[in-house]
Structures are given as structure tokens and as C-alpha cells.
Design an enzyme around this catalytic site. Structure first.
Site, PDB file in Angstrom:
ATOM      1  N   GLU A 431      -0.864  -6.201   0.574  1.00 48.85           N
ATOM      2  CA  GLU A 431      -2.275  -6.561   1.349  1.00 48.85           C
ATOM      3  C   GLU A 431      -3.084  -7.211   0.785  1.00 48.85           C
ATOM      4  O   GLU A 431      -3.708  -6.356  -0.632  1.00 48.85           O
ATOM      5  CB  GLU A 431      -2.845  -4.762   1.722  1.00 48.85           C
ATOM      6  CG  GLU A 431      -4.159  -5.349   2.328  1.00 48.85           C
ATOM      7  CD  GLU A 431      -4.290  -3.759   2.128  1.00 48.85           C
ATOM      8  OE1 GLU A 431      -5.309  -3.840   2.771  1.00 48.85           O
ATOM      9  OE2 GLU A 431      -3.698  -2.812   2.274  1.00 48.85           O
ATOM     10  N   ASP A 504      -2.660  -0.825   0.645  1.00 43.18           N
ATOM     11  CA  ASP A 504      -3.211   0.401   0.194  1.00 43.18           C
ATOM     12  C   ASP A 504      -2.703   1.572   0.221  1.00 43.18           C
ATOM     13  O   ASP A 504      -3.176   1.465   1.539  1.00 43.18           O
ATOM     14  CB  ASP A 504      -4.778  -0.179   0.423  1.00 43.18           C
ATOM     15  CG  ASP A 504      -5.243  -0.902  -0.495  1.00 43.18           C
ATOM     16  OD1 ASP A 504      -4.670  -1.714  -1.302  1.00 43.18           O
ATOM     17  OD2 ASP A 504      -6.663  -1.916  -0.210  1.00 43.18           O
ATOM     18  N   ASP A 506      -4.541   3.821   1.985  1.00 39.67           N
ATOM     19  CA  ASP A 506      -5.695   4.144   2.890  1.00 39.67           C
ATOM     20  C   ASP A 506      -5.142   3.822   4.239  1.00 39.67           C
ATOM     21  O   ASP A 506      -4.287   3.531   4.578  1.00 39.67           O
ATOM     22  CB  ASP A 506      -6.942   3.826   2.385  1.00 39.67           C
ATOM     23  CG  ASP A 506      -7.117   2.091   2.426  1.00 39.67           C
ATOM     24  OD1 ASP A 506      -5.650   1.207   3.588  1.00 39.67           O
ATOM     25  OD2 ASP A 506      -7.716   1.500   1.906  1.00 39.67           O
ATOM     26  N   ASP A 508      -6.983   2.351   6.382  1.00 32.24           N
ATOM     27  CA  ASP A 508      -6.445   0.004   6.830  1.00 32.24           C
ATOM     28  C   ASP A 508      -5.118  -0.252   5.895  1.00 32.24           C
ATOM     29  O   ASP A 508      -4.428  -0.922   6.613  1.00 32.24           O
ATOM     30  CB  ASP A 508      -7.605  -0.345   5.505  1.00 32.24           C
ATOM     31  CG  ASP A 508      -8.564  -0.641   6.793  1.00 32.24           C
ATOM     32  OD1 ASP A 508      -8.676  -0.270   7.754  1.00 32.24           O
ATOM     33  OD2 ASP A 508      -9.251  -1.115   6.627  1.00 32.24           O
TER      34      ASP A 508
END
Length: 641
Positions: A431, A504, A506, A508
Site C-alpha cells: 500500500e 497498513d 488500520d 483503510d
């Protein structure tokens, strides 16, 4: 079946029909050969084997109710109202037939002894293997006005068959305790059993299957009973999709030795969903029955389209055109199924292809002629698909590679590895350009390739193939992998046997991972089936105390580490990683990419119908089902507040 026929059949199901093929010694030594694995998958397979025996009774017309119970001690009880297992003496082994069934491998009514014309169960190893892999098994049989009981342990008989009472009913009851020495876990998952038993109930029209969890704090009970059979299965599969036409198309046909049932309906989706079964076994690799269904589908729609001037006589719709958006279930039952393919889930019987083809042709043609308005809606969908596919064909040409060694056509963003053996090569889908840069610097250049992805890729659940192939990120992945997509997918051309999603830790990052998995599931399913897809597990925290550096991957792990460091001198320095881009290349290598220290999670598809359901719910157009899913599963989420 008349009462006389039922009585005759019940009489015929006795010890002489239990045919013995071989002994039971090897099962405990090599359980994976018989149930696939000793993981949770194998554990649940034990239940399916016992349930399949009850389903055989239902298919033969003698069983209407099956109850599966997870007992408070995590044992399993399966009870049915069939004829009850035979208890008379076996003519060769001179022990009760019920004992033969549970102590001799490949002994049962489904091995040519005449007990069942049609039987389910993928391996047919049944009760004896479940017995061999259980610390204890108790079997009770209601038959001949009596209640019989026999006990086993680890494949051996520990209490001989005895009459313990009288009974006005018939049926069998089996309770078993899986052996913790054999299995990685003996904890049953309600949802895993639920998916399988619900599917079994859809496929066995009229049978009622009850699943009850009696474990403290997990009490739950569900009933699966579908008089509509496959029609209700398709309705269930399409409940979160918009149908193109109102009626579910359904037909069935029986001839000597085999039968076919088909239910189908078109939706506004762009991918096909076809589930196929042979004797209730999910034939994930298709086979002769699916070949017959698909060829009939293409021919019938082309004939109808030309006859009604939807297309010119010189034009034709492709198989992909007429299958776009279809949800179909094709179920065949036959006396001697021949399974082939890598996982023995491809039906090989050649005679079934013509039978399914002619049945589908006749019934589908009749439906289209009798429902002209619905036929027009379906044909409009097929024609739109044909036009889009022509555009997609042009886009696809740009993503094709001439050969695995031709690196000139690889995407510019790809930092490839020098290793040419796919089994030793892996690619990180990273990402963002920042993390991509760190990964390129920190990687093992011989074996590790890195492809940075910018932002969130297209949600292929809501996009047709032509639009998907215009997406730069998707084109880059297709080209880098080298194995094509859809019907052109060729697993032998895959350039990396580890495709590692590195996002990541998280919300997203989780969304990007889900978008990638949706793409793989819809267009490159074998990647998941062969176990080539992984998710990297980057750390959440970096803790420095003195000269020592520690990495932790969860809040719980972090708290435990900090507690263990309290007594040591020196200042504690904590860094919370908000994303991969915050790590330098050395940190990324040692935590997430180093073969010796990283943690990878392999992502596989255990149940195709469950996977289709979850991707449709999470990535489709309809909001209410997604809201309901979130409501039901919110308690399982870990929030970073």
C-alpha cells in the site's frame, strides 16, 4: 415409494449388504489421508461424515429429520429417524453389522453391497474413520422394536452390542469425542457447521436438519428445512442481489441410474455464480455435468436470440456473455460417480454430460418461450455483456505477457526478483509509494518482488470486466502475475507462489486488503484454492529499552511486554506505527519481510458458498445486508480509538 416397496427395501437393508474392503490400522497414523487435515477443517469433516450417513437414508426415502448437537463438553451427537443401522450378524466377519461399519475401513452400505443406489460423502470413509479419530464413540440404534447400544474408543470396540430397552421408532444416534492427540483443536465452530448443514438441507429437499449448540454461553439453535430445495437455495444466494427477472427457473429430470436438478436466476452482477454437486458433494472443479449445462445454456440463448431477431444469423453470443450475472445450482445424483482432478472434486462420468445437456435444452427453451418478457430481460443483459466483452478483449490484450521470461512487458512500478522458479519467488503488494520504496530497499532482491499500489483499487464486485481492465493497478497485477484472469487463467504460468498483501494495520489497510481479495476471488479463484495468497502482519509498536529493541503486534502483546520490562533499568521509548511508511527499510525487513522472523497469514477459501455470500454482502450495492452484518459482528472488531 409404495408401502410394499418401503417394507421390501427396509427388509433388504441388512448385514449381507455391508461389504468389507480393508482394515482400519492406518487411520490414526496418517489421518490427513482420510479427512484432509488435522486442522479445524478435518475436525469439522468428522461431523459431515456422520451426517452423510443420515443423508443417505434421506436420499433413499427413509429419513426426514436429522439433529446435530454440540454437547456442553464439545462432543458431537448426530441423530436421525432412518431405518437404523443393521444389527444382525455379518455373514463373513460374524460380528454385528453396526460393529463392522464402525471398526472396518470402507465397510458400509455405499460400497457395492446394494444398501444404497445413490450415496453422498466425498471419501466414503464414514463412521470407521470418525471412530478411529475419537477417544470415545457411543452408537445407539432403534430397530426391530428394540434399542441397541455399542461403545468404541480409538477405533476399537470397548462394549459389545447389547439391547438396553425397547422402542416404537427406528433411527440411529451417534455421539463422539474427537481425540485431542490427533487434532490441532477440538473446539467446534457453530458457523462452519451451519454453512455446511444449510447447504446440505437445500440439496436434500424436504429433510429437516436441526443444529443446536449446548455449550455454556454459546447456546443457539437453528433449523434448516427447505421444501423448495434448489429454488430456495438460489433465492438465498441472491437475497443481497437485484434479480433481472422475477421467476427462478427450475427443472428436474430422472432416468434409470441418474437424475438432475437445476435452479437458476439472472442478477445485475457481472460475474457468474455456478455451484455444482454430484451426490451432494460440492464439485468445485466442475466436470461433465457442468460442461453439459454450459453448452446447453449457450446454444439455447443463441437459438432464441436469432429466432427472435435479437442478433443476426451471422452473430453469436459467447458462453461468457450468457453466463454473466447468472446464479445457478446444478445437482446430479448417480449410482457410480467417478471423481477426478487435483482434489477429487471434478465429476468424470461422460454419460451425465449429454443427460444434463438435453434436460437443460428442453426445459430452458420451454421457459423462454412461455415467459417472453422475462426472456427479453435476460437477453438484454446478455447483449450488454457481449458489447462490454468486446471492449474488455482489447483491454486484455494489453495485459498479456509473451512469456514468463519476457520482462520487457512487466509494469514499470514492479521491482522484480531475479529468481525464475515460481516456488521460490514471492511478490509483495504494498500500500502506497512510500512503503513501496522502503520494501524495495529492504527486500531480498533474489526472491522478493515488490509492486506498490496507489490508493484503493477498483471494487470489482460493482464493475464489469472492461472497466476493471482499464484500472492501472489491476492491469499491473495481472501482468506481474503472468497467469491471466477468468477462463484464460492458467495456474502453471503464475510467476510467484507467494502473493503477499502488505497494507497498513488500520481501517483503510483492511479495506484495501478486502478489495484485493474480492478481485482474487472473482477472477483468480485458484490462487486462493492453491493457498498462494497471504497477508503480511506488520507490527503495531516498536519498543526501545536500553540497547534492546522489541516489536509487538497487538495491544495485548504490547501490555504483556511492558509489564515484563518494568523491573529492568532504563527509559522505555515507544513508537506506535500508524502505517508501513513510518518504518525505514531495515525495520520493514526485520519485522515483516524477513523469512525467519515475519508472520504471514495464509488466506484460503474453505467454503465457496460462504465466501460468495460474504463478498456479496460486504462489497455489493445493497446497504441493509451490510449494516446487518456489521451489527452482528461489531463485538468482534478491534477498534483503534
Amino acid at each position: 415409494m409404495t408401502n410394499k416397496e418401503e417394507a421390501a427395501a427396509a427388509k433388504q437393508y441388512d448385514a449381507s449388504q455391508i461389504q468389507v474392503l480393508e482394515g482400519l490400522e492406518a487411520v490414526r497414523k496418517r489421518p490427513g489421508m482420510y479427512i484432509g487435515s488435522t486442522s479445524a477443517r478435518g475436525l469439522h469433516h468428522l461431523v459431515y461424515e456422520i451426517v452423510d450417513n443420515s443423508i443417505d437414508e434421506a436420499l433413499a426415502g427413509f429419513c426426514r429429520n436429522i439433529e446435530v448437537t454440540i454437547r456442553p463438553d464439545n462432543s458431537i451427537m448426530v441423530e436421525d429417524d432412518g431405518r437404523g443401522m443393521p444389527v444382525d450378524e455379518h455373514p463373513k466377519l460374524h460380528i454385528p453389522a453396526v460393529e463392522v461399519i464402525h471398526t472396518v475401513l470402507h465397510a458400509g452400505g455405499k460400497f457395492g453391497g446394494g444398501g444404497y443406489k445413490v450415496s453422498g460423502g466425498l471419501h466414503g470413509v464414514g463412521a470407521s474413520v470418525v471412530n478411529a479419530l475419537s477417544t470415545k464413540m457411543i452408537v445407539e440404534v432403534e430397530r426391530n422394536g428394540k434399542l441397541y447400544r455399542i461403545e468404541f474408543a480409538k477405533g476399537k470396540t470397548v462394549k459389545k452390542l447389547e439391547v438396553i430397552g425397547t422402542s416404537d421408532h427406528t433411527g440411529s444416534r451417534t455421539e463422539f469425542w474427537p481425540d485431542p492427540e490427533i487434532f490441532d483443536t477440538t473446539e467446534y465452530d457453530f458457523e462452519t457447521l451451519e454453512h455446511h448443514l444449510r447447504e446440505t438441507a437445500f440439496l436434500t429437499k424436504g429433510v429437516k436438519i436441526t443444529l443446536e449448540d449446548q455449550r455454556p454461553g454459546k447456546e443457539k439453535k437453528e433449523v434448516y428445512h427447505y421444501e423448495g430445495g434448489l429454488k430456495e437455495f438460489v433465492k438465498f444466494l441472491n437475497r443481497n442481489k437485484d434479480a433481472v427477472h422475477e421467476d427462478i427457473i427450475y427443472f428436474e429430470n430422472r432416468e434409470e441410474g441418474h437424475e438432475v436438478e437445476v435452479a437458476m436466476q439472472y442478477t445485475d452482477r457481472y460475474t457468474e455464480t455456478i455451484f455444482s454437486y454430484a451426490n451432494n458433494i460440492n464439485t468445485t472443479e466442475g466436470g461433465s455435468h457442468i460442461a453439459g449445462f454450459k453448452s446447453a445454456l449457450t446454444r439455447v440463448f443463441n437459438d432464441y436470440a436469432k429466432r427472435n431477431k435479437f442478433i443476426k444469423d451471422s452473430e453469436s453470443l459467447s458462453g461468457e456473455d450468457v453466463r454473466e450475472g447468472i446464479t445457478a445450482v446444478v445437482s446430479v445424483k448417480l449410482e457410480e460417480p467417478q471423481f477426478e482432478g487435483q482434489t477429487k472434486t471434478k465429476l468424470g462420468n461422460s454419460e451425465i454430460r449429454g443427460f444434463v445437456d438435453t434436460t437443460t435444452s428442453a426445459n430452458l427453451s420451454a421457459f423462454l418461450d412461455e415467459h417472453p418478457q422475462q426472456a427479453r430481460k435476460i437477453l438484454d443483459k446478455c447483449l450488454r455483456a457481449s458489447r462490454a466483452r468486446a471492449a474488455a478483449r482489447k483491454a486484455r490484450e494489453l495485459t498479456r505477457r509473451k512469456s514468463v521470461l519476457d520482462t520487457l512487458s512487466l509494469p514499470g512500478k514492479l521491482a522484480d526478483c531475479s529468481e525464475k522458479d515460481p516456488a521460490l519467488s514471492e511478490i509483495f503488494l504494498v500500500e502506497g509509494d512510500s512503503a513501496g520504496g522502503s520494501a524495495k530497499q529492504g527486500r531480498d532482491r533474489k526472491r522478493q518482488a515488490v509492486l506498490p499500489l496507489r490508493g484503493k483499487i477498483l471494487n470489482v464486485e460493482k464493475a464489469r470486466q472492461d472497466r476493471m481492465l482499464n484500472s492501472e493497478e489491476i492491469k499491473n497485477m495481472i501482468t506481474a502475475f503472468g497467469c491471466g484472469i477468468g477462463k484464460e487463467f492458467d495456474i502453471t504460468k503464475l510467476r510467484y507462489h507467494k502473493i503477499i498483501i502488505m497494507t497498513d494495520a488500520d481501517v483503510d489497510g483492511a479495506h484495501i486488503r478486502t478489495l484485493l481479495l474480492t478481485f482474487f476471488f472473482r477472477y483468480m479463484t485458484p490462487l486462493l484454492e492453491h493457498g498462494y495468497v497471504y497477508a503480511a502482519q506488520p507490527p503495531l509498536f516498536r519498543v526501545q529499552k536500553g540497547k534492546e529493541t522489541y516489536y509487538t503486534y497487538s495491544d495485548k502483546e504490547q501490555n504483556e511486554l511492558l509489564a515484563s520490562l518494568e523491573g529492568k533499568p532504563g527509559k522505555v521509548d515507544i513508537q506506535r506505527y500508524k502505517g508501513l511508511g513510518e518504518m525505514d527499510f531495515n525495520q520493514l525487513w526485520e519485522t515483516t519481510m524477513d523469512y525467519n522472523h515475519r508472520t504471514l497469514v495464509q488466506i484460503t477459501v474453505e467454503d465457496a458458498t460462504a465466501a460468495d455470500e460474504i463478498f456479496t454482502t460486504l462489497m455489493g450495492d445493497k446497504v441493509p445486508p451490510r449494516r446487518e452484518f456489521i451489527r452482528q459482528n461489531a463485538k468482534l472488531a478491534t477498534l483503534d480509538v
